[in-house]
Design a protein around this motif. Sequence first.
Motif, PDB file in Angstrom:
ATOM      1  N   ASP A 170      35.343  49.292   8.311  1.00 28.87           N
ATOM      2  CA  ASP A 170      35.650  48.851   6.952  1.00 28.87           C
ATOM      3  C   ASP A 170      35.994  50.019   6.048  1.00 28.87           C
ATOM      4  N   LYS A 171      35.333  51.155   6.261  1.00 32.44           N
ATOM      5  CA  LYS A 171      35.549  52.319   5.397  1.00 32.44           C
ATOM      6  C   LYS A 171      36.864  53.035   5.693  1.00 32.44           C
ATOM      7  N   VAL A 172      37.230  53.131   6.966  1.00 33.88           N
ATOM      8  CA  VAL A 172      38.382  53.971   7.311  1.00 33.88           C
ATOM      9  C   VAL A 172      39.585  53.153   7.784  1.00 33.88           C
ATOM     10  N   HIS A 173      39.450  51.827   7.768  1.00 30.21           N
ATOM     11  CA  HIS A 173      40.577  50.937   8.063  1.00 30.21           C
ATOM     12  C   HIS A 173      41.220  51.256   9.407  1.00 30.21           C
ATOM     13  N   ALA A 174      40.376  51.371  10.427  1.00 32.17           N
ATOM     14  CA  ALA A 174      40.853  51.655  11.777  1.00 32.17           C
ATOM     15  C   ALA A 174      40.539  50.474  12.688  1.00 32.17           C
ATOM     16  N   PRO A 175      41.381  50.228  13.691  1.00 38.07           N
ATOM     17  CA  PRO A 175      41.048  49.188  14.673  1.00 38.07           C
ATOM     18  C   PRO A 175      39.760  49.555  15.392  1.00 38.07           C
ATOM     19  N   HIS A 176      38.907  48.569  15.635  1.00 36.98           N
ATOM     20  CA  HIS A 176      37.610  48.874  16.226  1.00 36.98           C
ATOM     21  C   HIS A 176      37.286  47.901  17.347  1.00 36.98           C
ATOM     22  N   TYR A 177      36.464  48.403  18.262  1.00 34.40           N
ATOM     23  CA  TYR A 177      36.133  47.657  19.466  1.00 34.40           C
ATOM     24  C   TYR A 177      34.606  47.592  19.601  1.00 34.40           C
ATOM     25  N   PRO A 178      33.990  46.518  19.110  1.00 36.45           N
ATOM     26  CA  PRO A 178      32.535  46.403  19.236  1.00 36.45           C
ATOM     27  C   PRO A 178      32.144  46.080  20.667  1.00 36.45           C
ATOM     28  N   MET A 179      30.858  46.203  20.956  1.00 34.02           N
ATOM     29  CA  MET A 179      30.330  45.926  22.283  1.00 34.02           C
ATOM     30  C   MET A 179      29.380  44.728  22.158  1.00 34.02           C
ATOM     31  N   PRO A 180      29.871  43.504  22.352  1.00 32.60           N
ATOM     32  CA  PRO A 180      29.036  42.311  22.160  1.00 32.60           C
ATOM     33  C   PRO A 180      28.071  42.090  23.323  1.00 32.60           C
ATOM     34  N   LEU A 181      27.094  42.993  23.407  1.00 34.33           N
ATOM     35  CA  LEU A 181      26.123  42.979  24.500  1.00 34.33           C
ATOM     36  C   LEU A 181      24.727  43.212  23.939  1.00 34.33           C
ATOM     37  N   PRO A 182      23.686  42.820  24.681  1.00 35.43           N
ATOM     38  CA  PRO A 182      22.346  43.276  24.323  1.00 35.43           C
ATOM     39  C   PRO A 182      22.227  44.769  24.625  1.00 35.43           C
ATOM     40  N   VAL A 183      21.369  45.471  23.907  1.00 35.80           N
ATOM     41  CA  VAL A 183      21.150  46.887  24.197  1.00 35.80           C
ATOM     42  C   VAL A 183      20.565  47.046  25.600  1.00 35.80           C
ATOM     43  N   ILE A 184      19.532  46.246  25.884  1.00 39.72           N
ATOM     44  CA  ILE A 184      18.918  46.207  27.217  1.00 39.72           C
ATOM     45  C   ILE A 184      18.972  44.761  27.687  1.00 39.72           C
ATOM     46  N   ALA A 185      19.651  44.504  28.800  1.00 42.67           N
ATOM     47  CA  ALA A 185      19.751  43.137  29.308  1.00 42.67           C
ATOM     48  C   ALA A 185      18.416  42.675  29.891  1.00 42.67           C
ATOM     49  N   ALA A 186      18.263  41.373  30.043  1.00 41.04           N
ATOM     50  CA  ALA A 186      17.018  40.814  30.577  1.00 41.04           C
ATOM     51  C   ALA A 186      16.844  41.145  32.053  1.00 41.04           C
ATOM     52  N   SER A 187      17.946  41.347  32.749  1.00 37.81           N
ATOM     53  CA  SER A 187      17.882  41.682  34.176  1.00 37.81           C
ATOM     54  C   SER A 187      19.153  42.431  34.550  1.00 37.81           C
ATOM     55  N   ALA A 188      19.109  43.062  35.725  1.00 38.02           N
ATOM     56  CA  ALA A 188      20.300  43.754  36.222  1.00 38.02           C
ATOM     57  C   ALA A 188      21.419  42.750  36.480  1.00 38.02           C
ATOM     58  N   ARG A 189      21.044  41.560  36.932  1.00 37.76           N
ATOM     59  CA  ARG A 189      22.046  40.519  37.209  1.00 37.76           C
ATOM     60  C   ARG A 189      22.752  40.108  35.925  1.00 37.76           C
ATOM     61  N   GLU A 190      21.970  39.932  34.851  1.00 37.62           N
ATOM     62  CA  GLU A 190      22.575  39.565  33.570  1.00 37.62           C
ATOM     63  C   GLU A 190      23.512  40.663  33.088  1.00 37.62           C
ATOM     64  N   ARG A 191      23.058  41.921  33.208  1.00 39.44           N
ATOM     65  CA  ARG A 191      23.906  43.048  32.800  1.00 39.44           C
ATOM     66  C   ARG A 191      25.229  43.048  33.571  1.00 39.44           C
ATOM     67  N   ASP A 192      25.154  42.818  34.882  1.00 43.41           N
ATOM     68  CA  ASP A 192      26.360  42.817  35.705  1.00 43.41           C
ATOM     69  C   ASP A 192      27.302  41.674  35.325  1.00 43.41           C
ATOM     70  N   MET A 193      26.726  40.544  34.921  1.00 42.75           N
ATOM     71  CA  MET A 193      27.561  39.415  34.491  1.00 42.75           C
ATOM     72  C   MET A 193      28.342  39.783  33.232  1.00 42.75           C
ATOM     73  N   PHE A 194      27.691  40.435  32.293  1.00 42.41           N
ATOM     74  CA  PHE A 194      28.379  40.892  31.086  1.00 42.41           C
ATOM     75  C   PHE A 194      29.491  41.868  31.450  1.00 42.41           C
ATOM     76  N   HIS A 195      29.178  42.812  32.325  1.00 37.49           N
ATOM     77  CA  HIS A 195      30.131  43.856  32.677  1.00 37.49           C
ATOM     78  C   HIS A 195      31.321  43.321  33.471  1.00 37.49           C
ATOM     79  N   ALA A 196      31.192  42.138  34.045  1.00 34.03           N
ATOM     80  CA  ALA A 196      32.293  41.552  34.814  1.00 34.03           C
ATOM     81  C   ALA A 196      33.369  40.951  33.910  1.00 34.03           C
ATOM     82  N   LEU A 197      33.050  40.762  32.634  1.00 35.70           N
ATOM     83  CA  LEU A 197      34.013  40.178  31.701  1.00 35.70           C
ATOM     84  C   LEU A 197      35.117  41.181  31.393  1.00 35.70           C
TER      85      LEU A 197
END
Length: 320
Positions: A170-197
């Motif tokens: 918002d301050k510098v008017h640049a295109p940005h790419y957020p990371m819509p993930l939990p900081v720590i996933a509930a399991s390795a399987r859940e993390r891998d599912m996110f990373h497969a997207l």
Amino acid sequence: MNLAKPSESDTTPLDEAARAAWLYYVGGKTQDQIARELGISRQRAQRLVSKAVAEGLISFRLEHGLSSCLELEAALTRRFGLELCRVAPSLGAGVDPTRSIASVTAVALERFLSASEPIVVALGTGRTLRAAVESLPAMDCAHHKLVSLNGNISPDGTASHYDVIMRIADKVHAPHYPMPLPVIAASARERDMFHALEPIQRTMELARNADVTFVGIGQMDEGAPLLKDGFLSEAEIASMQEAGAAGEIVGWIFDESGRYLDFGPNLRAAGVRVDVPTANIVISTAAGASKVTPLHAALKGRLINGLITDEPTARDLLDR
């Protein structure tokens, strides 16, 4: 290594004025408090602050490099082979150093964002980075890209309080790419599912190849941010401590040698792991007694090649 403080004979009049102005404008101290801090009269403190303004040392930021800070920057650069090092003047004992290093971090961010050639800037999260972004002036940086290194979802599903990617965009008017993930996933399987997207994969690849990266750093003691913010339990923190955990960067935990541990929460960390930089610059911005151990470990393991800190922290790092 012991780096002696500069003697009074080594301190120039502009050094004194700059330090007094830093304490006044950044530290929020009164002239009486500045006088006590510097061991001078209130009248002299007042004159020093006025001198800093008259000399143009202050323009919302400190524009004069204190000799003591410059000496520490040189010593840290030599010791740890840093590409960038900035040491902010101390705000005095018992004062949260966040305000001091946030101002210096904002200056460093602004200089990278002022580049005419397009760059990718990757950002972690945390109090200091958030404060730095708040100090940034409005800029037009549509030719750059901003990308988040880690997730912005707290354990209860809310957005992380210290996420910075939206604020800086918002301050510098640049295109940005957020990371819509939990900081720590509930399991390795859940993390891998996110990373497969596919969108997540594109964002993570952009973050891994950023030209410059800014991160905070977390300690692994009873005040660990991962514990205080509810990402890990006391039992999980204790387990990592037993394995020699010294600190964490964007949720990835490393030991005193700067090596990432290969079990426990690291199997569920959802963000991009910050590895030993090659052609890029990875800057950690942190200060305070609790940050010395994780900073020293990260520097020892070459996880970072840039550092923004304050005078007491710099001295403690060199003493090790």
